[in-house]
Design a protein around this motif. Structure first.
Motif, PDB file in Angstrom:
ATOM      1  N   THR A  59     -31.151  -3.068 -36.387  1.00  0.00           N
ATOM      2  CA  THR A  59     -31.994  -3.347 -37.546  1.00  0.00           C
ATOM      3  C   THR A  59     -33.314  -3.908 -37.036  1.00  0.00           C
ATOM      4  O   THR A  59     -33.337  -5.002 -36.475  1.00  0.00           O
ATOM      5  N   TYR A  89     -35.561  -4.195 -47.922  1.00  0.00           N
ATOM      6  CA  TYR A  89     -36.288  -3.277 -47.036  1.00  0.00           C
ATOM      7  C   TYR A  89     -35.684  -3.207 -45.643  1.00  0.00           C
ATOM      8  O   TYR A  89     -36.167  -2.475 -44.786  1.00  0.00           O
ATOM      9  N   GLU A  90     -34.642  -3.998 -45.396  1.00  0.00           N
ATOM     10  CA  GLU A  90     -33.975  -3.991 -44.099  1.00  0.00           C
ATOM     11  C   GLU A  90     -33.241  -2.659 -43.917  1.00  0.00           C
ATOM     12  O   GLU A  90     -32.558  -2.188 -44.816  1.00  0.00           O
ATOM     13  N   GLU A  91     -33.405  -2.062 -42.748  1.00  0.00           N
ATOM     14  CA  GLU A  91     -32.752  -0.790 -42.458  1.00  0.00           C
ATOM     15  C   GLU A  91     -31.902  -0.904 -41.206  1.00  0.00           C
ATOM     16  O   GLU A  91     -32.254  -1.611 -40.269  1.00  0.00           O
ATOM     17  N   GLY A 147     -29.789   1.498 -38.321  1.00  0.00           N
ATOM     18  CA  GLY A 147     -29.623   2.866 -37.846  1.00  0.00           C
ATOM     19  C   GLY A 147     -29.252   2.917 -36.378  1.00  0.00           C
ATOM     20  O   GLY A 147     -29.291   1.904 -35.670  1.00  0.00           O
ATOM     21  N   ARG A 189     -40.805   6.180 -36.793  1.00  0.00           N
ATOM     22  CA  ARG A 189     -39.463   6.731 -36.935  1.00  0.00           C
ATOM     23  C   ARG A 189     -39.462   8.250 -36.782  1.00  0.00           C
ATOM     24  O   ARG A 189     -40.475   8.898 -36.972  1.00  0.00           O
TER      25      ARG A 189
END
Length: 148
Positions: free
Chosen positions: A54, A62-64, A66, A134
């Motif tokens: 993260t 809004y935290e992502e 992956g 990204r």
């Protein structure tokens, strides 16, 4: 502009945990995988760690989270911290600009020929403190950019 690979402590922790749980997968190799420790593409025969990450810019909703790849063995890190790494200049990129509160301020997709122009536009906005770069195809975090 300043380019930021993954923080050293994050990379070291992932290496220590490689293969010990479902979140830190040890990969024998994945040629061409984008490495977030040194900001280049993986070569043949390089052992890698795939884990969840993260980025720090997005907070709250809004935290992502992956997947990201790093070398299993220590590396020298990025060749440059003041230019977009060569391995990441030739494809479309998603740019997400964040403000000081961790909210997405602006975002978009940049074609390779307009990447620097779009980055400069975002960094010249006083509301933007960080840009996340990204992958367009997978949405994965590649690296972040801040003003010098």
């Amino acid at each position: 502009m300043r380019i930021h690979a993954l923080p050293t402590d994050v990379v070291e922790r992932a290496r220590k945990l490689a293969g010990t749980d479902e979140f830190h997968e040890l990969r024998g190799e994945s040629p061409g995988a984008p490495l977030r420790c040194c900001l280049r593409k993986a070569g043949v025969g390089e052992p890698l760690v795939l884990f969840r990450y993260t980025p720090t810019a997005g907070r709250g909703p809004y935290e992502e989270l992956g997947p990201v790849f790093v070398h299993m063995l220590p590396c020298d890190g990025p060749d440059t911290v003041h230019d977009v790494p060569e391995a990441f200049r030739h494809n479309k990129r998603t740019l997400r600009a964040y403000d000081a509160d961790g909210r997405i301020y602006e975002g978009g997709i940049a074609q390779p020929e307009e990447l620097y122009e779009k980055i400069d536009e975002l960094l010249n906005n006083s509301n933007v403190v960080e840009i996340q770069v990204r992958s367009v195809s997978h949405g994965c975090f590649l690296f972040s950019i801040t003003a010098d």
